[in-house]
Design a protein around this motif. Structure first.
Motif, PDB file in Angstrom:
ATOM      1  N   ALA A 203       1.084  -1.250  -0.244  1.00 23.20           N
ATOM      2  CA  ALA A 203       0.352   0.209  -0.149  1.00 23.20           C
ATOM      3  C   ALA A 203       0.617   1.146   0.136  1.00 23.20           C
ATOM      4  O   ALA A 203       0.479   2.420  -0.120  1.00 23.20           O
ATOM      5  N   GLY A 204       1.884   0.848   0.442  1.00 22.72           N
ATOM      6  CA  GLY A 204       2.962   2.475   0.547  1.00 22.72           C
ATOM      7  C   GLY A 204       3.259   3.098   1.683  1.00 22.72           C
ATOM      8  O   GLY A 204       3.218   4.119   2.126  1.00 22.72           O
ATOM      9  N   LEU A 205       2.325   1.888   3.019  1.00 21.18           N
ATOM     10  CA  LEU A 205       2.106   2.669   3.928  1.00 21.18           C
ATOM     11  C   LEU A 205       3.486   2.872   5.144  1.00 21.18           C
ATOM     12  O   LEU A 205       3.281   3.710   5.728  1.00 21.18           O
ATOM     13  N   GLU A 206       3.900   1.156   4.512  1.00 17.96           N
ATOM     14  CA  GLU A 206       5.512   1.609   5.330  1.00 17.96           C
ATOM     15  C   GLU A 206       6.216   1.242   4.009  1.00 17.96           C
ATOM     16  O   GLU A 206       6.350   0.759   3.333  1.00 17.96           O
TER      17      GLU A 206
ATOM     18  N   HIS B 258     -12.219  -0.802   9.716  1.00 10.61           N
ATOM     19  CA  HIS B 258     -12.657   0.131   8.010  1.00 10.61           C
ATOM     20  C   HIS B 258     -12.598   1.674   7.755  1.00 10.61           C
ATOM     21  O   HIS B 258     -12.821   1.670   7.262  1.00 10.61           O
ATOM     22  N   ALA B 259     -12.304   2.163   9.096  1.00  7.49           N
ATOM     23  CA  ALA B 259     -11.453   3.687   9.179  1.00  7.49           C
ATOM     24  C   ALA B 259     -12.294   4.509   8.010  1.00  7.49           C
ATOM     25  O   ALA B 259     -12.068   5.308   7.430  1.00  7.49           O
ATOM     26  N   LEU B 260     -13.623   4.523   8.136  1.00  7.34           N
ATOM     27  CA  LEU B 260     -14.212   5.526   7.890  1.00  7.34           C
ATOM     28  C   LEU B 260     -14.293   6.875   8.380  1.00  7.34           C
ATOM     29  O   LEU B 260     -14.381   6.098   9.272  1.00  7.34           O
ATOM     30  N   TYR B 261     -14.942   8.427   7.771  1.00  5.86           N
ATOM     31  CA  TYR B 261     -14.404   8.896   8.740  1.00  5.86           C
ATOM     32  C   TYR B 261     -16.578   8.725   9.599  1.00  5.86           C
ATOM     33  O   TYR B 261     -17.550   9.488   8.960  1.00  5.86           O
ATOM     34  N   PRO B 262     -16.063   9.135  10.636  1.00 12.37           N
ATOM     35  CA  PRO B 262     -17.081   9.554  12.030  1.00 12.37           C
ATOM     36  C   PRO B 262     -18.032  10.939  11.639  1.00 12.37           C
ATOM     37  O   PRO B 262     -19.485  11.156  11.552  1.00 12.37           O
ATOM     38  N   TRP B 263     -17.406  11.643  10.893  1.00  9.60           N
ATOM     39  CA  TRP B 263     -18.207  12.965  10.695  1.00  9.60           C
ATOM     40  C   TRP B 263     -18.761  13.212   9.108  1.00  9.60           C
ATOM     41  O   TRP B 263     -19.436  14.575   8.556  1.00  9.60           O
ATOM     42  N   LEU B 264     -18.414  12.524   8.507  1.00 11.68           N
ATOM     43  CA  LEU B 264     -19.421  12.232   6.894  1.00 11.68           C
ATOM     44  C   LEU B 264     -19.891  11.185   7.076  1.00 11.68           C
ATOM     45  O   LEU B 264     -20.093  10.064   7.600  1.00 11.68           O
ATOM     46  N   THR B 265     -21.564  12.279   5.933  1.00  8.20           N
ATOM     47  CA  THR B 265     -22.346  10.363   5.637  1.00  8.20           C
ATOM     48  C   THR B 265     -21.229   8.782   4.940  1.00  8.20           C
ATOM     49  O   THR B 265     -20.596   9.646   4.365  1.00  8.20           O
TER      50      THR B 265
ATOM     51  N   ILE C  81      -5.654  12.262  16.835  1.00  4.09           N
ATOM     52  CA  ILE C  81      -6.401  11.274  15.818  1.00  4.09           C
ATOM     53  C   ILE C  81      -6.164  10.001  15.566  1.00  4.09           C
ATOM     54  O   ILE C  81      -4.591   9.658  15.260  1.00  4.09           O
ATOM     55  N   PRO C  82      -7.136   8.835  15.465  1.00  2.00           N
ATOM     56  CA  PRO C  82      -6.967   8.100  14.565  1.00  2.00           C
ATOM     57  C   PRO C  82      -5.458   7.312  13.775  1.00  2.00           C
ATOM     58  O   PRO C  82      -5.645   8.765  12.870  1.00  2.00           O
ATOM     59  N   PRO C  83      -4.206   7.649  13.813  1.00  2.00           N
ATOM     60  CA  PRO C  83      -3.254   6.950  12.443  1.00  2.00           C
ATOM     61  C   PRO C  83      -4.016   7.192  11.021  1.00  2.00           C
ATOM     62  O   PRO C  83      -3.886   7.351  10.080  1.00  2.00           O
ATOM     63  N   ILE C  84      -5.146   5.752  11.594  1.00  2.00           N
ATOM     64  CA  ILE C  84      -5.460   5.300  10.273  1.00  2.00           C
ATOM     65  C   ILE C  84      -6.331   6.112   9.773  1.00  2.00           C
ATOM     66  O   ILE C  84      -6.281   5.860   9.082  1.00  2.00           O
ATOM     67  N   TYR C  85      -7.147   6.910  10.457  1.00  2.00           N
ATOM     68  CA  TYR C  85      -7.915   8.504   8.980  1.00  2.00           C
ATOM     69  C   TYR C  85      -6.837   9.721   8.487  1.00  2.00           C
ATOM     70  O   TYR C  85      -6.583   9.194   6.896  1.00  2.00           O
ATOM     71  N   LEU C  86      -5.229   9.587   8.472  1.00  2.00           N
ATOM     72  CA  LEU C  86      -4.430  10.005   8.226  1.00  2.00           C
ATOM     73  C   LEU C  86      -4.234   9.281   6.384  1.00  2.00           C
ATOM     74  O   LEU C  86      -3.462   9.076   5.993  1.00  2.00           O
ATOM     75  N   LYS C  87      -3.714   7.478   7.744  1.00  2.00           N
ATOM     76  CA  LYS C  87      -3.055   6.965   6.130  1.00  2.00           C
ATOM     77  C   LYS C  87      -4.252   6.655   5.010  1.00  2.00           C
ATOM     78  O   LYS C  87      -3.757   6.967   4.092  1.00  2.00           O
TER      79      LYS C  87
ATOM     80  N   GLY D  74      -5.428  10.456  -1.541  1.00  2.00           N
ATOM     81  CA  GLY D  74      -5.001  11.728  -2.419  1.00  2.00           C
ATOM     82  C   GLY D  74      -5.257  12.546  -1.627  1.00  2.00           C
ATOM     83  O   GLY D  74      -4.552  13.617  -2.593  1.00  2.00           O
ATOM     84  N   THR D  75      -5.330  12.987  -0.831  1.00  2.00           N
ATOM     85  CA  THR D  75      -6.224  14.481   0.376  1.00  2.00           C
ATOM     86  C   THR D  75      -3.567  15.090  -0.079  1.00  2.00           C
ATOM     87  O   THR D  75      -3.745  15.916   0.514  1.00  2.00           O
ATOM     88  N   GLY D  76      -3.258  13.697   0.315  1.00  2.00           N
ATOM     89  CA  GLY D  76      -0.998  14.648  -0.223  1.00  2.00           C
ATOM     90  C   GLY D  76      -1.344  14.577   2.006  1.00  2.00           C
ATOM     91  O   GLY D  76      -2.321  14.332   2.480  1.00  2.00           O
ATOM     92  N   ARG D  77      -0.099  15.357   1.726  1.00  2.00           N
ATOM     93  CA  ARG D  77       0.015  16.193   3.570  1.00  2.00           C
ATOM     94  C   ARG D  77      -0.403  17.297   3.514  1.00  2.00           C
ATOM     95  O   ARG D  77       0.167  17.902   5.064  1.00  2.00           O
ATOM     96  N   GLY D  78      -1.171  17.756   2.768  1.00  2.00           N
ATOM     97  CA  GLY D  78      -0.684  19.815   3.225  1.00  2.00           C
ATOM     98  C   GLY D  78      -1.681  20.204   3.587  1.00  2.00           C
ATOM     99  O   GLY D  78      -1.984  19.304   4.373  1.00  2.00           O
ATOM    100  N   LEU D  79      -2.676  21.337   3.121  1.00  2.00           N
ATOM    101  CA  LEU D  79      -3.951  21.849   3.744  1.00  2.00           C
ATOM    102  C   LEU D  79      -4.843  20.886   3.851  1.00  2.00           C
ATOM    103  O   LEU D  79      -5.630  21.053   4.223  1.00  2.00           O
TER     104      LEU D  79
END
Lengths: 279, 230
Positions: free
Chosen positions: A53-56, A84-91, B118-124, B130-135
């Motif tokens: 995935a490129g996360l590591e 799942h890592a869904l964003y809780p602030w989004l529908t 913030i859970p790291p998984i959200y940022l990952k 494709g948000t990138g690391r910026g604004l």
């Protein structure tokens, strides 16, 4: 497609000596193939997925995806995480459309494409709900829709159904297989569930633990869609079971101490006890 | 010794309230105080969030100035008033200054921990999409993910600001509730004093319950964090 060559990964540990999570991993996954990586907990299979995935980043060797060296996460390789890592602030709809938004697609088209995928996972009625209002299985479906809407070359699934109950899991196996048959994405599926790996995959790579290596490869040549009663599946399942037995003992020894041995008896306990009395 | 005048009756207090409202003095003082607190609150939210984000993102800053902020938070903001008087004089500016100081550190600490938790998984996964690391990562993922803690921080900052404001106004000049309270004391008008205290309590309750608690409840419900009620 995915290609790994001589991949190694070491983690720093308290006390100085590094812990080798992955050692000399090499395999190739062709376009449109469904491959599972199966192994006991702690064998580094999730680390392996994170590398693709490129996360590591790998310490040794090379990781290639779609003909390019993997250097960072990207929308061509989407991960479906276990939690799942869904964003809780989004529908649901906004979650699925999140990646399209980053691509700069207009709101109307974003909505249409997201809705299409949400309907494909049978959640059309729940598009305006927030993730916490959904059950575990529904959340995982949203995560799958969120991945598919990006139309990635490669779908990486990190024990996506491990936290679900058995019925939901079986249902999602069927749906995932159907999705895969329709889209023919390249799938790398991580699991510790033998049945799951055999039912879904074209190939199963069994990993050994400490250090994590690919121990054996099984090709599952059974008809699709897979039927639960297929004898080919059962046969491969028991072969994998034998391969894993040694690994399980290793894990147990790490956890309970060196005197632990996995008892093996060719007879079932009750038959042995009654000396075949009931036969 | 006569104690009667030291303890105003309810009727007296209500009459003073009515009179004060009728001739506009009390209303003017309330609006003056509200104006100051709103300015100070806006400033402290802006400064606090900026500092908090910097501390959360930069380890170097966090381990040097982050410690100073924790130390500063333990200083009651009224302790800065003598400095403020020397720097700015006995005026509006000094009061706004200490009110801002009173709320800023709480806000800094809340936003720092909000971003850090913030859970790291959200940022990952954000980077994967494709948000990138910026604004874009910052305002589409980090800020919304930290919102529950930011709101709680604001609620606390508001309470701290009120305290700092009233104590500042007691000493400094300018039309405000604290100043009126001090006038009441010098005139021996205890009904006015009680009246001011009640106005402060009511304003505090209204702002906390009708504004911050409502927002907080709604956010917690949306985020699915309010397990007790949901």
């Amino acid at each position: 497609m995915i290609r790994l060559e001589g991949v190694g990964k070491t983690f720093a540990q308290r006390g100085g000596a590094g812990y080798t999570a992955l050692d000399d991993i090499a395999f190739e996954i062709g376009k449109g193939e469904f491959v599972s990586i199966l192994g006991p907990s702690g064998c580094g299979k999730s680390t392996l997925l994170n590398l693709v995935a490129g996360l590591e980043r790998a310490d040794q060797g090379s990781v290639e995806a779609n003909g390019k060296e993997v250097t960072s996460p990207g929308p061509d390789r989407i991960v479906v995480f276990q939690d799942h890592a869904l964003y809780p602030w989004l529908t649901v709809l906004e979650n699925v459309a999140f990646g399209l938004k980053q691509k700069g697609i207009k709101k109307k088209e974003r909505r249409e494409r997201a809705m299409e995928q949400i309907r494909a996972v049978h959640l059309g009625k729940f598009a305006d709900r927030y993730p916490h209002e959904l059950s575990g299985g529904m959340k995982q479906r949203v995560a799958i829709a969120r991945a598919l809407v990006m139309d990635p070359e490669i779908l990486l699934m990190d024990e996506p159904f491990a936290a679900l109950d058995e019925q939901t899991r079986l249902l999602l196996h069927k749906e995932l297989e159907q999705i895969w048959l329709n889209t023919r994405k390249t799938v790398l599926f991580i699991t510790h569930n033998i049945r799951e790996a055999v039912t879904l995959s074209d190939r199963v790579l069994v990993m050994s633990t400490r250090p994590g290596r690919i121990k054996k490869e099984f090709r599952v040549q059974a008809a699709r869609p897979r039927a639960p009663g297929d004898s080919v599946l059962h046969h491969i399942e028991s072969q994998i079971m034998d391969t894993l037995a040694a690994e399980l003992e290793k894990v147990a020894k790490e956890e309970y101490g060196d005197d632990y041995t996995l008892e093996k008896s060719p007879l079932s306990p009750s038959a042995a006890h009654n000396l075949g009395d009931g036969i | 010794m006569h104690w009667g005048w030291r303890f105003p009756s309810a009727l007296q207090t209500m009459r003073t309230f009515y009179d004060g409202m009728a001739d506009g003095q009390l209303l003017e003082a309330t609006l003056g105080s509200l104006r100051r607190i709103l300015i100070a609150f806006a400033l402290s939210c802006a400064i606090g969030m900026t500092l908090g984000v910097l501390f959360a993102r930069s380890r170097l800053l966090d381990e040097t100035f982050g410690f100073v902020v924790v130390a500063l938070q333990t200083v009651p903001s009224i302790a800065w008033l003598p400095f403020a008087i020397i720097w700015f004089g006995l005026n509006d500016f000094a009061v706004v200054f200490i009110t801002t100081i009173g709320a800023t550190w709480t806000m800094t600490i809340a936003s720092r921990s909000g971003i850090k938790n913030i859970p790291p998984i959200y940022l990952k996964s954000a980077q994967m999409f494709g948000t990138g690391r910026g604004l874009r990562l910052f305002y589409q993922v980090m800020i919304p993910a930290a919102i529950p803690q930011l709101i709680t921080g604001m609620r606390m900052a508001w309470a701290f600001a009120w305290r700092a404001l009233v104590s500042g106004e007691l000493i400094a000049r300018g039309i405000g509730l604290g100043q009126m309270l001090e006038e009441g004391r010098s005139l021996g008008d205890t009904s006015l004093m009680l009246c001011i205290v009640l106005v402060i309590a009511i304003l505090g309750t209204i702002s906390d319950h009708l504004v911050f608690k409502r927002i907080e409840d709604r956010i917690l419900l949306q985020y699915g964090l309010n397990t007790a009620k949901a």
